[in-house]
Design a protein around this motif. Structure first.
Motif, PDB file in Angstrom:
ATOM      1  N   GLN A 161       0.758  -1.127   0.167  1.00  0.00           N
ATOM      2  CA  GLN A 161      -0.160  -0.059  -0.069  1.00  0.00           C
ATOM      3  C   GLN A 161       0.961   1.335  -0.186  1.00  0.00           C
ATOM      4  O   GLN A 161       2.024   0.996   0.331  1.00  0.00           O
ATOM      5  CB  GLN A 161      -0.821   0.165   1.215  1.00  0.00           C
ATOM      6  CG  GLN A 161      -1.728  -1.215   1.358  1.00  0.00           C
ATOM      7  CD  GLN A 161      -2.879  -1.313   0.396  1.00  0.00           C
ATOM      8  OE1 GLN A 161      -3.271  -0.161  -0.098  1.00  0.00           O
ATOM      9  NE2 GLN A 161      -3.504  -2.319  -0.247  1.00  0.00           N
ATOM     10  N   TYR A 163       2.336   5.118   1.193  1.00  0.00           N
ATOM     11  CA  TYR A 163       2.720   5.598   2.529  1.00  0.00           C
ATOM     12  C   TYR A 163       2.456   7.045   2.493  1.00  0.00           C
ATOM     13  O   TYR A 163       2.735   7.612   1.505  1.00  0.00           O
ATOM     14  CB  TYR A 163       3.886   5.021   2.701  1.00  0.00           C
ATOM     15  CG  TYR A 163       4.245   3.632   3.326  1.00  0.00           C
ATOM     16  CD1 TYR A 163       4.198   3.170   4.663  1.00  0.00           C
ATOM     17  CD2 TYR A 163       4.436   2.797   2.110  1.00  0.00           C
ATOM     18  CE1 TYR A 163       4.395   1.891   5.084  1.00  0.00           C
ATOM     19  CE2 TYR A 163       4.771   1.475   2.538  1.00  0.00           C
ATOM     20  CZ  TYR A 163       4.653   0.978   3.774  1.00  0.00           C
ATOM     21  OH  TYR A 163       4.893  -0.357   4.004  1.00  0.00           O
ATOM     22  N   ASN A 165       4.689   9.184   3.579  1.00  0.00           N
ATOM     23  CA  ASN A 165       5.932  10.065   3.225  1.00  0.00           C
ATOM     24  C   ASN A 165       7.072   8.909   3.513  1.00  0.00           C
ATOM     25  O   ASN A 165       6.754   7.786   3.875  1.00  0.00           O
ATOM     26  CB  ASN A 165       6.157  11.030   4.147  1.00  0.00           C
ATOM     27  CG  ASN A 165       5.916  10.937   5.673  1.00  0.00           C
ATOM     28  OD1 ASN A 165       6.789   9.901   6.201  1.00  0.00           O
ATOM     29  ND2 ASN A 165       5.162  11.296   6.268  1.00  0.00           N
ATOM     30  N   ALA A 168       7.875   7.283   7.221  1.00  0.00           N
ATOM     31  CA  ALA A 168       6.991   6.491   7.502  1.00  0.00           C
ATOM     32  C   ALA A 168       7.117   5.030   6.896  1.00  0.00           C
ATOM     33  O   ALA A 168       7.029   3.892   7.611  1.00  0.00           O
ATOM     34  CB  ALA A 168       5.148   6.794   7.250  1.00  0.00           C
ATOM     35  N   LEU A 169       7.460   5.159   5.591  1.00  0.00           N
ATOM     36  CA  LEU A 169       7.824   3.769   4.799  1.00  0.00           C
ATOM     37  C   LEU A 169       9.039   3.203   5.529  1.00  0.00           C
ATOM     38  O   LEU A 169       9.155   1.982   5.783  1.00  0.00           O
ATOM     39  CB  LEU A 169       8.191   4.199   3.590  1.00  0.00           C
ATOM     40  CG  LEU A 169       8.332   3.005   2.350  1.00  0.00           C
ATOM     41  CD1 LEU A 169       8.078   3.447   0.982  1.00  0.00           C
ATOM     42  CD2 LEU A 169      10.025   2.452   2.258  1.00  0.00           C
ATOM     43  N   ALA A 172       8.311   1.842   8.984  1.00  0.00           N
ATOM     44  CA  ALA A 172       7.727   0.711   8.983  1.00  0.00           C
ATOM     45  C   ALA A 172       8.525  -0.328   8.566  1.00  0.00           C
ATOM     46  O   ALA A 172       8.470  -1.629   8.979  1.00  0.00           O
ATOM     47  CB  ALA A 172       6.168   0.868   8.186  1.00  0.00           C
ATOM     48  N   LEU A 310       4.442   6.793  -2.848  1.00  0.00           N
ATOM     49  CA  LEU A 310       4.775   7.684  -2.010  1.00  0.00           C
ATOM     50  C   LEU A 310       4.237   8.829  -3.149  1.00  0.00           C
ATOM     51  O   LEU A 310       5.170   9.784  -3.761  1.00  0.00           O
ATOM     52  CB  LEU A 310       6.438   7.968  -1.945  1.00  0.00           C
ATOM     53  CG  LEU A 310       7.094   6.865  -0.971  1.00  0.00           C
ATOM     54  CD1 LEU A 310       8.678   6.973  -1.010  1.00  0.00           C
ATOM     55  CD2 LEU A 310       6.713   7.291   0.480  1.00  0.00           C
TER      56      LEU A 310
END
Length: 351
Positions: A161, A163, A165, A168-169, A172, A310
């Protein structure tokens, strides 16, 4: 006066755009008319374009746009076979023998329209004036790492999915990677000096994956390249042409190898120039990994709209690169547009 018509993308999982509201305002100030199709999926809200002075028109209404409108989008048009009478700015994927590309050129020939391919808008030195390359490399490497994590869990990578930004990617992904034993993994990037290669290398560095960077000098011999098989990851980050050697040959899956994941970020599987000769179709957001061998596993990741993971960062970056060329008006005699037009004429004449 140039009339630019920003269409709503009609492909699933495609939320990017090549024009921001701020860029649209600059085009309008330069004397252009800008129409923007309404879109609930575009990463930038339609209301912001209206505030910038754009005309807002219904989604997917571009076939009925005035004949002089230049239709601007990113990904492919619906494959309905209809003739195309307008000038279109888009990624056509039509000049390297692709089957879908030949169909697209046939539609332009039938309608009398013109394709100005974003991939072939180049400056006087042959360098593309705008590219999503960096974020394609960054996101593509991230999905490849997800494929490797799934392997180490005894699985095949499931859906991915977007993200909000890059931070955040990476956060995670680092959390997922910490749960498996991948400390011995290394990556080889071909095209390391380009935008795509830099993006892939930066993601690997953020995940503390050692990177071997190759470019033209390292591949000038024409291969074979057994070093690729010595790395857990191989990232193909170049725009292939008739002179590009085969990087991964058909016998690679059965060879003795450390290679576990191929990130074909260039992703041109139905081209005659494809240098990754172990697969023949792109992968998807729902099924990002194509398993081409089971024991030991070898997966190919070849999603062809990776920057959409992104969408805001990639859209703003690409749009800022492209804006100076748009300001030079696609229907004018600017050399960038003229080269793209001449290239189209050569290829459509062969259909």
């Amino acid at each position: 006066m140039t009339h630019l018509w920003l269409r709503a993308e009609q492909r699933a999982n495609e939320t990017r755009t090549g024009l921001t509201p701020e860029g649209a305002a600059q085009l309008i100030a330069a004397g252009m008319k800008v129409s923007v199709e309404d879109s609930d999926s575009r990463v930038l809200p339609t209301a912001a374009y209206a505030q910038a002075g754009c005309e807002i028109v219904p989604a997917y209404s571009w076939p009925d746009a005035p004949q002089n409108a230049v239709i601007f989008g990113l990904k492919e048009l619906p494959e309905d076979g209809t003739p195309l009478p307008h000038t279109h700015i888009m990624f056509g994927h039509a000049y390297k023998g692709q089957t879908s590309g030949q169909t697209l050129l046939t539609r332009f020939k039938a309608g009398g329209g013109t394709l100005l391919d974003l991939e072939y808008l180049t400056d006087d030195n042959g360098r593309r004036v705008a590219a999503f390359g960096y974020w394609a490399g960054f996101a593509g490497a991230a999905v490849a790492v997800k494929c490797r994590i799934a392997q180490l869990r005894g699985e095949v990578c499931g859906p991915v999915q977007p993200y909000p930004n890059a931070d955040a990617l990476t956060a995670a992904l680092a959390e997922e990677l910490a749960q498996v034993d991948a400390v011995a993994d290394r990556a080889l990037v071909i095209g390391a000096l380009g935008r795509v290669g830099r993006g892939a290398a930066d993601l690997c560095s953020a995940m503390e994956i050692p990177v071997t960077g190759w470019d033209m000098a390292e591949t000038a011999s024409g291969g074979p390249f057994p070093e690729i098989l010595d790395h857990a990851y191989f990232f193909n980050c170049i725009l292939a042409n008739a002179d590009t050697p085969a990087f991964v040959r058909p016998d690679a899956p059965k060879a003795k190898r450390a290679l576990r994941v191929i990130g074909d970020i260039a992703c041109d599987p139905d081209s005659a120039f494809n240098p990754v000769q172990v697969y023949d179709r792109a992968t998807t957001w729902d099924a990002p990994a194509l398993r081409v061998h089971d024991d030991p596993p070898l997966d190919v990741m070849a999603i062809d709209n990776l920057p959409s993971m992104l969408p805001r960062e990639s859209s703003e970056d690409f749009a800022s690169q492209l804006l100076p060329t748009l300001l030079n008006q696609p229907q004018g005699d600017d050399p960038v547009w003229q080269r793209a037009h001449d290239l189209f004429k050569r290829h459509v004449a062969e259909v």
